[in-house]
Scaffold this active site. Sequence first.
Site, mmCIF file in Angstrom:
data_model
loop_
_atom_site.group_PDB
_atom_site.id
_atom_site.type_symbol
_atom_site.label_atom_id
_atom_site.label_comp_id
_atom_site.label_asym_id
_atom_site.label_seq_id
_atom_site.Cartn_x
_atom_site.Cartn_y
_atom_site.Cartn_z
ATOM 1 C CG ASP A 147 -3.681 -3.469 1.509
ATOM 2 O OD1 ASP A 147 -2.474 -3.711 1.604
ATOM 3 O OD2 ASP A 147 -4.386 -3.349 0.487
ATOM 4 C CG ASN A 178 -3.782 3.772 1.039
ATOM 5 O OD1 ASN A 178 -5.313 3.333 0.853
ATOM 6 N ND2 ASN A 178 -2.938 2.824 0.796
ATOM 7 C CG HIS A 212 -3.225 -2.501 -6.647
ATOM 8 N ND1 HIS A 212 -2.214 -1.708 -6.126
ATOM 9 C CD2 HIS A 212 -3.455 -2.096 -8.033
ATOM 10 C CE1 HIS A 212 -2.115 -0.673 -6.759
ATOM 11 N NE2 HIS A 212 -2.790 -0.885 -7.995
#
Lengths: 445, 445
Positions: free
Chosen positions: A252, A142, A164
């Site tokens: 997320d 990230n 994911h």
Amino acid sequence: MAGGVKITLIGAGSAMFAAGIVRDLCVTEGLHGSHVTLMDVDEQRLNMTHRMATRLSDELDAGMSFSKTTDRVEALRGADFVINAAQVGGHDWTEYQRELAEKHGYYRGAKLHYFGQAAFFLDVARDIERTCPDAWLIQTANPVFEGCTLMTRATNVKVIGLCHGHYGYLEIAEVLGLDPKHVTAKMPGFNHWIWMTEFKYKGQDAYPLIKEWVRTKSFNYWDHDDRPFNANQMRAAAIHQYGLYGLMPIGDTPRLGGWWYHTDLETKLDWYGPTGGFDSEIGWGQYLERMSQRAEAVERAALDESKPISDTFEPTHSREQIVPIIDSIVNDNAATYQVNIPNKGPIIQGFPENLVVECEAVIDGSGVSGIEVPPLPPKLMAGAMIPRWREAEQMIEAIRLGDPDLLLLFLLEDHRTQNLDQAETLIREWLADPRNKSMADIFRD
Amino acid sequence: MAGGVKITLIGAGSAMFAAGIVRDLCVTEGLHGSHVTLMDVDEQRLNMTHRMATRLSDELDAGMSFSKTTDRVEALRGADFVINAAQVGGHDWTEYQRELAEKHGYYRGAKLHYFGQAAFFLDVARDIERTCPDAWLIQTANPVFEGCTLMTRATNVKVIGLCHGHYGYLEIAEVLGLDPKHVTAKMPGFNHWIWMTEFKYKGQDAYPLIKEWVRTKSFNYWDHDDRPFNANQMRAAAIHQYGLYGLMPIGDTPRLGGWWYHTDLETKLDWYGPTGGFDSEIGWGQYLERMSQRAEAVERAALDESKPISDTFEPTHSREQIVPIIDSIVNDNAATYQVNIPNKGPIIQGFPENLVVECEAVIDGSGVSGIEVPPLPPKLMAGAMIPRWREAEQMIEAIRLGDPDLLLLFLLEDHRTQNLDQAETLIREWLADPRNKSMADIFRD
């Protein structure tokens, strides 16, 4: 390429990450015989990963070969695929940057470490452009959204960002008691900011089941919440976001929604259950602890030659998309994946083509073809997508242009900033840190 | 249409505004003989405007006729041009909404009155669509950016938004000591958010003269600042914005730049000189006082039949673009104007075509043709334009969709909001006010 594929892992010092890839390669017959170059700046960890990978391939008879190097350009030479999972400076440097921001009033940090990460990604992409320009770059570290956009704007490298998060819809199915085999979902958006535009159970719209759950079961669920820190899909914050934005946030996304869920630990506990979620001091502490325990377990297994290492890494397919995607490209095995790619087409209407979006794509021997997304609801566009684009654009362009004003504006838009001086002081201290020379070079006024 | 043009003024109770239009019509020969319908909900003020307008036209021998009505649909019947300058509930209601917001922690208000204004504009546009669908709507009341976008998204009415802000470049020329006759400038953007992309003196780039002024004269200018509240072009805030965004902000733009210039009166005094600028309690108080004095002067003149009313309203062309634009359309007199129109083309790259942008346009008998703007600098896009779009989009879509969540999100994005409860409480109290029924109807959950 088949048979002789060369795959380079940047950040291979993470044995767990490397083991996952190697294991997936071992159970993918079409990629047997591949060569994997492991690259990391930490030589000791690199040696450990190398031993582990070699043993695993040998045990599983996958005929793969491995090399290791601390030299990035050396690692890239001849690569067909580059996987970048590196975290610059490791968790310590990330945590230090968080603490620095906290000192200046930014509880749980101000995302400053993402600037260094994204700038590092661009360095890697530029090395690829010079060294192995035809290689595919698979970006897993990230920030995927900002990093992939930056790389595709500033280089010609073929980038695929992976995450994911989209599997989060399975957690929804589980909480609702639905058999995941019969559940399908679509969740486009930006990485870490994806929204469930379609949710079906046995072919029927299953959103009403969520609504029913919210009405009848959510309060009991929240009152008796003993789920781990990262189980965010059905917590109060996610359901509140569903109300505000009109679609369920996936993966997320509920973690990263609105500042108002994150003002302090007490507020986080209200919205994210007993740990305060992934990003509280409690949840994040548990995450770091877990990562560290897992890494130790991998190291122990790698060093323990008394039993097969494949006992630790069972030879089954993980859910990780990396190796299947390489297989699709190398062996022309067409399949659909959830990827982060430039918005060519556009794939998501309303955003420029040089922005990387998360969407489904068909990948085969001819490459990656993004699947156009039906127009997102105007409520989601105005409420969620455009605001998130604003934030990303300031980070991306700050780095691309090397513009300290955009860095300052990024912080000024942060809801915790109370005045100019607060933001300017944090930036000054951050850039003065000797470990942050790469940022100081970019943002030197 | 020529000779028999029918022009409807919504909000004609503002005698000053109406007088400006009527005077411009009187000195525009091609529009002599026009009929002007004056509409306002305040009958007493309407009567006064009517008397003033009739006297002015008669004195100047313009052959115009006037009617007056408090009925909007009646006023629109047969209109070729509608000019909407109305402020819903007048200054008192605007001020009340500001005070309500201040009570909840939003110093100098939270732009809530703009929601009521924009929704009212949409009502007018819908009436036009039903009553006089071929009429041109000239929108001068604020918010021009959000209001015009909302109207063009939700109706088929031909809308032109107008403002004086772009003349701000002349204030720059004046401070620099340049003869305005030789100064040209371009300043596209969104209304009240326009940026000087080109500034020439005698055909040469004059930006270096601004830089030189900043370097050598700005501090002395700021230290000896006795300019009125609305002289914002060269104040510290404008120059700081020039640094941050890379281009000079023009007109109302420096007023509305970053929250960090506006946290309290002390900060405003630092950035906007001795009145704290247009939007401080001091500057705004002076503005309201001036408006009220001017209105009284107009009223006195209208009632005083002892001397010609054309003594008060000298028969010269104002800088106002309204009447020249009507003349361009009616009499096919092609000319270039600074207007707010949908981003068809697009005129400004990077934004959707259904967003209203401020740009130059050629207007003649065939209508309005926006002039494409060269791509805005990426620094300005990321730093200023995209963030402002985000804000506008939430207001526009909140009203268009009647979505209380977007209204809440608009406030949550406001930098002064400290928590959910603060925003929700303000909205609840605002919607509960009986004067705010139109908003309660739109945002009823």
